[in-house]
Design an enzyme around this catalytic site. Structure first.
Site, PDB file in Angstrom:
ATOM      1  N   LYS A 119     153.978  16.635 103.298  1.00 42.36           N
ATOM      2  CA  LYS A 119     152.745  16.348 104.481  1.00 42.36           C
ATOM      3  C   LYS A 119     152.463  17.664 105.528  1.00 42.36           C
ATOM      4  O   LYS A 119     151.727  17.685 105.808  1.00 42.36           O
ATOM      5  CB  LYS A 119     152.654  15.274 105.167  1.00 42.36           C
ATOM      6  CG  LYS A 119     152.761  13.898 103.834  1.00 42.36           C
ATOM      7  CD  LYS A 119     151.857  12.971 104.536  1.00 42.36           C
ATOM      8  CE  LYS A 119     151.383  11.973 103.796  1.00 42.36           C
ATOM      9  NZ  LYS A 119     150.350  10.754 103.726  1.00 42.36           N
ATOM     10  N   LYS A 201     149.508  11.975  90.328  1.00 42.78           N
ATOM     11  CA  LYS A 201     149.034  10.798  90.405  1.00 42.78           C
ATOM     12  C   LYS A 201     147.414  10.476  91.072  1.00 42.78           C
ATOM     13  O   LYS A 201     147.455  10.994  90.834  1.00 42.78           O
ATOM     14  CB  LYS A 201     149.883   9.473  91.786  1.00 42.78           C
ATOM     15  CG  LYS A 201     150.213  10.020  93.169  1.00 42.78           C
ATOM     16  CD  LYS A 201     150.785   8.896  94.010  1.00 42.78           C
ATOM     17  CE  LYS A 201     150.288   8.805  95.011  1.00 42.78           C
ATOM     18  NZ  LYS A 201     150.963   8.151  95.722  1.00 42.78           N
ATOM     19  N   LYS A 204     144.461   8.547  97.029  1.00 41.10           N
ATOM     20  CA  LYS A 204     142.707   8.244  97.782  1.00 41.10           C
ATOM     21  C   LYS A 204     142.559   9.462  98.651  1.00 41.10           C
ATOM     22  O   LYS A 204     141.802   9.903  98.623  1.00 41.10           O
ATOM     23  CB  LYS A 204     143.023   6.649  98.680  1.00 41.10           C
ATOM     24  CG  LYS A 204     144.031   6.737  99.172  1.00 41.10           C
ATOM     25  CD  LYS A 204     143.365   5.306  99.904  1.00 41.10           C
ATOM     26  CE  LYS A 204     145.181   4.205  99.678  1.00 41.10           C
ATOM     27  NZ  LYS A 204     146.505   4.927 100.865  1.00 41.10           N
TER      28      LYS A 204
HETATM   29  P1  ATP Z   1     146.911   8.461 100.387  1.00 33.38           P
HETATM   30  O1  ATP Z   1     146.841   9.910  98.507  1.00 33.38           O
HETATM   31  O2  ATP Z   1     146.602   8.500 101.452  1.00 33.38           O
HETATM   32  O3  ATP Z   1     148.948   9.320 100.355  1.00 33.38           O
HETATM   33  P2  ATP Z   1     148.143   6.272  98.041  1.00 33.38           P
HETATM   34  O4  ATP Z   1     146.338   6.664  97.349  1.00 33.38           O
HETATM   35  O5  ATP Z   1     148.452   7.631  97.447  1.00 33.38           O
HETATM   36  O6  ATP Z   1     147.407   7.234  99.779  1.00 33.38           O
HETATM   37  P3  ATP Z   1     149.007   5.239  99.286  1.00 33.38           P
HETATM   38  O7  ATP Z   1     148.577   4.486 100.092  1.00 33.38           O
HETATM   39  O8  ATP Z   1     150.605   6.164  99.749  1.00 33.38           O
HETATM   40  O9  ATP Z   1     148.360   5.769  98.373  1.00 33.38           O
HETATM   41  O10 ATP Z   1     150.432   3.531  98.806  1.00 33.38           O
HETATM   42  C1  ATP Z   1     149.741   2.895  98.381  1.00 33.38           C
HETATM   43  C2  ATP Z   1     150.797   1.985  98.051  1.00 33.38           C
HETATM   44  O11 ATP Z   1     150.025   1.971  96.396  1.00 33.38           O
HETATM   45  C3  ATP Z   1     151.817   2.216  97.560  1.00 33.38           C
HETATM   46  O12 ATP Z   1     152.640   1.060  96.652  1.00 33.38           O
HETATM   47  C4  ATP Z   1     152.371   3.487  96.075  1.00 33.38           C
HETATM   48  O13 ATP Z   1     153.466   3.188  95.360  1.00 33.38           O
HETATM   49  C5  ATP Z   1     150.871   2.475  95.683  1.00 33.38           C
HETATM   50  N1  ATP Z   1     150.204   3.770  94.116  1.00 33.38           N
HETATM   51  C6  ATP Z   1     149.870   4.470  95.302  1.00 33.38           C
HETATM   52  N2  ATP Z   1     149.134   5.525  94.485  1.00 33.38           N
HETATM   53  C7  ATP Z   1     149.591   4.494  92.895  1.00 33.38           C
HETATM   54  C8  ATP Z   1     148.771   5.212  91.891  1.00 33.38           C
HETATM   55  N3  ATP Z   1     147.719   6.442  91.367  1.00 33.38           N
HETATM   56  N4  ATP Z   1     149.553   4.878  90.493  1.00 33.38           N
HETATM   57  C9  ATP Z   1     150.726   3.709  90.745  1.00 33.38           C
HETATM   58  N5  ATP Z   1     150.905   3.283  91.797  1.00 33.38           N
HETATM   59  C10 ATP Z   1     149.987   3.713  93.521  1.00 33.38           C
END
Ligand code: ATP
Ligand code: LTN
Length: 336
Positions: A119, A201, A204
């Site tokens: 980050k 992955k 969001k």
């Molecule tokens: P950011 O983009 O803000 O990092 P993010 O979409 O990656 O957000 P997080 O808020 O970090 O999501 O994660 C929320 C939950 O969703 C966590 O348990 C994470 O492991 C899961 N998660 C996030 N993205 C994925 C994905 N693409 N596939 C499966 N699980 C996911």
């Protein structure tokens, strides 16, 4: 209620950040599991909004993301009659314990966190102290509830290990204050990849809107994004190394329909990617439809919504205050 010995079920804590619109990846990878876990554990869930401001937020968008994420999780099946589901910033004990735990966490430990390094690179104009001490707040979230299990994705495993180290260090000095939490790897897990770069992955905060499907996405957008999904130069629907785009679509289709990869390969043999993408999109639209309808209903009654998060915050406050008071007493603060 808090005493572990007299409890039948283990305590489970998990949280998600309201850092943007919740995606299909979040739902299939994490939130769907939360819903199922509610029968097997005493679940405490939180929207980690304090964590979210480690990255700069636009106030109006942030407020909307919090309320929508709360309503959306209810729509997905988080049930406040079975579980506690609160907004982190509503429960003061989190910031209070986080401060104390900061003083039991080493600079070197925090420096080794890969999320901090990632980050810092991504937000090089705002490497704030909160980004650095993020894991102590996460440790506070978990330890305040004497959680036994914490479902986390692989990206959060390092933070959970640090939580255990901090808890063990504290217990080593003051006696058994904290339960030591175990990571929980759900039986059914899924990592959903970006539709535009299937080696990454689905996230969001991706700047390419075509890369991700949000839970509230309209059906025609879902269709459009799947039709544009990156695949490969072949035309055969089969699961294989190097076919990341197709593998991802097969993974999604398998979850939404319950079909195995073999069945999917048979279903689309000789048909090609075009029709396959439409079928995947339709299955996702079907999956999201009831959630979207429920979400609309929940958002219509803001008063009821605020009653739900306030009630949960009160329960969370009560439980977490017991741990915080114990910690403060052990450290030597004069109790109020
Ligand atoms: P950011 O983009 O803000 O990092 P993010 O979409 O990656 O957000 P997080 O808020 O970090 O999501 O994660 C929320 C939950 O969703 C966590 O348990 C994470 O492991 C899961 N998660 C996030 N993205 C994925 C994905 N693409 N596939 C499966 N699980 C996911
Ligand atoms: N850091 C997590 C969200 C989170 C969390 C927690 C998860 C905050 N506090 C406590 C589990 C337990 C994330 O970004 N996914």
């Amino acid at each position: 209620m808090l005493k572990n010995e007299s409890r039948q079920k283990k305590i489970l804590f998990s949280a998600v950040q309201p850092s943007g619109a919740i995606t299909l990846g979040n739902y299939l990878g994490a939130l769907r599991n939360w819903v199922d876990l509610q029968d097997d554990f005493d679940c405490i869930f939180s929207l980690a909004d304090l964590h979210t401001i480690t990255v700069r937020q636009e106030p109006l968008v942030f407020r909307r993301n919090i309320i929508e994420a709360y309503a959306l999780l209810l729509a997905c099946g988080v049930n406040v009659e079975k579980s506690i589901f609160f907004i982190q910033s509503h429960v003061d004990t989190h910031a209070q314990l986080a401060w104390i735990l900061n003083c039991y966490t080493q600079f070197g430990e925090l420096s080794r966190m890969t999320q901090f390094k990632d980050k810092s690179l991504k937000h090089s104009d705002n490497i704030n102290a909160g980004l650095f001490t993020y894991p102590s707040l996460m440790a506070a979230d978990i330890l305040l509830y004497q959680a036994n299990v914490v479902p986390v994705g692989i990206d959060q495993k390092q933070h959970l290990e640090l939580t255990r180290d901090i808890a063990e260090r504290f217990n080593g000095i003051y006696g058994d204050v904290f339960s030591i939490p175990e990571p929980y790897i759900p039986k059914v897990g899924a990592k959903i990849m970006s539709l535009q770069d299937p080696t990454k992955k689905m996230s969001k905060s991706d700047t390419n809107a075509n890369a991700c499907i949000t839970i509230l996405e309209k059906p025609d957008m879902v269709m459009k994004k799947f039709k544009r999904a990156v695949t490969d130069s072949e035309s055969e629907v089969r699961y294989a190394d190097g076919k990341d785009g197709v593998n991802n679509l097969m993974g999604i289709y398998s979850i939404t329909t319950g079909k195995s990869y073999k069945e999917i390969e048979n279903e689309f043999r000789g048909i090609g990617y075009g029709e396959f993408k439409v079928a995947v999109a339709e299955s996702v639209i079907e999956l999201l439809k009831p959630i979207q309808e429920k979400f609309k209903l929940i958002m219509q009654d803001k008063e009821q919504l605020s009653k739900l998060y306030n009630d949960s915050a009160e329960k969370a406050r009560y439980i977490s205050q017991k741990t915080l008071s114990k910690v403060m007493k052990k450290v030597g603060f004069i109790t109020k």
